[in-house]
Write a protein that holds these residues in place. Structure first.
Motif, PDB file in Angstrom:
ATOM      1  N   TYR A   4       0.829  -1.201   0.000  1.00 37.14           N
ATOM      2  CA  TYR A   4       0.000   0.000   0.000  1.00 37.14           C
ATOM      3  C   TYR A   4       0.866   1.255   0.000  1.00 37.14           C
ATOM      4  O   TYR A   4       0.556   2.227  -0.666  1.00 37.14           O
ATOM      5  N   TRP A   5       1.975   1.247   0.759  1.00 39.83           N
ATOM      6  CA  TRP A   5       2.848   2.420   0.854  1.00 39.83           C
ATOM      7  C   TRP A   5       4.005   2.380  -0.143  1.00 39.83           C
ATOM      8  O   TRP A   5       4.563   3.411  -0.456  1.00 39.83           O
ATOM      9  N   CYS A  15      -2.480  -6.595   6.352  1.00 40.55           N
ATOM     10  CA  CYS A  15      -2.796  -6.200   7.732  1.00 40.55           C
ATOM     11  C   CYS A  15      -3.940  -7.077   8.236  1.00 40.55           C
ATOM     12  O   CYS A  15      -4.932  -7.296   7.532  1.00 40.55           O
ATOM     13  N   SER A  16      -3.823  -7.554   9.470  1.00 40.24           N
ATOM     14  CA  SER A  16      -4.855  -8.428  10.031  1.00 40.24           C
ATOM     15  C   SER A  16      -6.091  -7.643  10.454  1.00 40.24           C
ATOM     16  O   SER A  16      -7.113  -8.238  10.807  1.00 40.24           O
ATOM     17  N   ARG A  17      -6.021  -6.318  10.391  1.00 41.04           N
ATOM     18  CA  ARG A  17      -7.160  -5.508  10.787  1.00 41.04           C
ATOM     19  C   ARG A  17      -7.881  -4.897   9.585  1.00 41.04           C
ATOM     20  O   ARG A  17      -9.080  -5.034   9.436  1.00 41.04           O
ATOM     21  N   CYS A  18      -7.130  -4.194   8.712  1.00 41.13           N
ATOM     22  CA  CYS A  18      -7.758  -3.492   7.589  1.00 41.13           C
ATOM     23  C   CYS A  18      -7.549  -4.198   6.251  1.00 41.13           C
ATOM     24  O   CYS A  18      -8.086  -3.756   5.232  1.00 41.13           O
ATOM     25  N   CYS A  26       6.979  -2.265   6.170  1.00 35.80           N
ATOM     26  CA  CYS A  26       5.830  -1.541   6.717  1.00 35.80           C
ATOM     27  C   CYS A  26       5.113  -2.279   7.837  1.00 35.80           C
ATOM     28  O   CYS A  26       4.271  -1.697   8.518  1.00 35.80           O
ATOM     29  N   LEU A  27       5.409  -3.538   8.026  1.00 40.70           N
ATOM     30  CA  LEU A  27       4.636  -4.292   9.003  1.00 40.70           C
ATOM     31  C   LEU A  27       5.041  -3.952  10.434  1.00 40.70           C
ATOM     32  O   LEU A  27       6.171  -3.592  10.723  1.00 40.70           O
ATOM     33  N   VAL A  28       4.053  -4.037  11.307  1.00 36.62           N
ATOM     34  CA  VAL A  28       4.240  -3.853  12.744  1.00 36.62           C
ATOM     35  C   VAL A  28       3.758  -5.135  13.405  1.00 36.62           C
ATOM     36  O   VAL A  28       2.627  -5.571  13.171  1.00 36.62           O
ATOM     37  N   GLN A  29       4.625  -5.752  14.185  1.00 35.68           N
ATOM     38  CA  GLN A  29       4.268  -6.996  14.862  1.00 35.68           C
ATOM     39  C   GLN A  29       3.383  -6.660  16.061  1.00 35.68           C
ATOM     40  O   GLN A  29       3.762  -5.874  16.923  1.00 35.68           O
ATOM     41  N   ALA A  30       2.194  -7.225  16.116  1.00 37.47           N
ATOM     42  CA  ALA A  30       1.253  -7.000  17.205  1.00 37.47           C
ATOM     43  C   ALA A  30       0.912  -8.352  17.834  1.00 37.47           C
ATOM     44  O   ALA A  30       1.122  -9.391  17.215  1.00 37.47           O
ATOM     45  N   GLY A  33      -1.200 -10.504  15.488  1.00 40.10           N
ATOM     46  CA  GLY A  33      -0.726 -10.718  14.123  1.00 40.10           C
ATOM     47  C   GLY A  33      -0.018  -9.499  13.591  1.00 40.10           C
ATOM     48  O   GLY A  33       0.331  -8.594  14.336  1.00 40.10           O
ATOM     49  N   ILE A  34       0.189  -9.485  12.279  1.00 40.24           N
ATOM     50  CA  ILE A  34       0.883  -8.331  11.707  1.00 40.24           C
ATOM     51  C   ILE A  34      -0.131  -7.258  11.338  1.00 40.24           C
ATOM     52  O   ILE A  34      -1.266  -7.545  10.938  1.00 40.24           O
ATOM     53  N   ARG A  35       0.292  -6.019  11.527  1.00 35.32           N
ATOM     54  CA  ARG A  35      -0.566  -4.871  11.249  1.00 35.32           C
ATOM     55  C   ARG A  35       0.187  -3.887  10.372  1.00 35.32           C
ATOM     56  O   ARG A  35       1.413  -3.883  10.317  1.00 35.32           O
ATOM     57  N   CYS A  36      -0.571  -3.017   9.688  1.00 36.82           N
ATOM     58  CA  CYS A  36       0.049  -1.941   8.916  1.00 36.82           C
ATOM     59  C   CYS A  36       0.477  -0.840   9.877  1.00 36.82           C
ATOM     60  O   CYS A  36       0.180  -0.882  11.076  1.00 36.82           O
TER      61      CYS A  36
END
Length: 161
Positions: A4-5, A15-18, A26-30, A33-36
Motif C-alpha cells: 500500500y505504501w 494487515c490483520s485488521r484493515c 511496513c509491518l508492525v508486529q502485534a 498478528g501483523i498490522r500496517c
C-alpha cells in the motif's frame, strides 16, 4: 499484489485488521498478528493516559485537602502533644497525610498515574505541612522533615508512573 505504501514492492502480506497489502518494511508486529503502520500504532495503557480533566480534578482535590488538612493538622498536633505524645507527632501525621493524599487523588482520577499527579500530591503535603507550622506553636524538627519526606514518598509511589 503490491504494498500500500510502496507500490513498487510486491508482497503477499496483509494487515490483520484493515487487510491492506504491506511489505516487510511496513509491518508492525502485534500480539494479534501483523498490522500496517496505521493499525499497529502503539496505544498508551489506560492507566497512564491522563487527560487534562484528570489534572483539573486532581488539583481540585488537592486544594480541598489543603484547606481541610492544615487546620486538622494543627488541631491534631496540639491535641496529641497536649496529651503527652512525643515531639514528632507532626511527622507521624505527615506519613498518614501522605498516604491519604495519594489515595484520594488516585481515586479522584480513576487510579490514573503520572509524574505530574505525583508532583501535585507531593506539593500538597509539603504546602499543608508548612501552613500548619505557621499556626502551630511547635518548632520545625529535623525528624519531622524526614517524616514529611516519607509522606511525600508514599503519595509519590501511589501516583507515579
Amino acid at each position: 499484489m503490491t504494498c500500500y505504501w510502496h507500490p513498487e514492492i510486491e508482497t503477499g502480506l496483509s494487515c490483520s485488521r484493515c487487510n491492506r497489502q504491506i511489505c516487510p518494511q511496513c509491518l508492525v508486529q502485534a500480539p494479534v498478528g501483523i498490522r500496517c503502520r496505521e493499525c499497529g500504532k502503539a496505544q498508551p495503557m489506560p492507566t497512564y493516559d491522563v487527560r487534562p480533566a484528570n489534572y483539573t480534578r486532581a488539583i481540585g482535590v488537592a486544594a480541598g485537602l489543603m484547606v481541610v488538612g492544615a487546620p486538622l493538622w494543627v488541631v491534631l498536633d496540639r491535641v496529641l502533644l497536649g496529651l503527652g505524645a512525643f515531639g514528632s507527632v507532626s511527622g507521624l501525621i505527615a506519613i498518614l497525610f501522605g498516604y491519604v493524599v495519594g489515595e484520594l487523588i488516585s481515586l479522584a482520577v480513576n487510579r490514573k498515574r503520572s509524574i505530574l499527579l505525583a508532583v501535585i500530591a507531593g506539593f500538597v503535603i509539603v504546602a499543608t505541612y508548612l501552613v500548619s507550622k505557621l499556626f502551630s506553636p511547635f518548632a520545625f524538627g529535623a525528624l519531622e522533615v524526614l517524616f514529611v519526606a516519607v509522606g511525600v514518598f508514599l503519595a509519590w509511589q501511589r501516583l507515579r508512573r
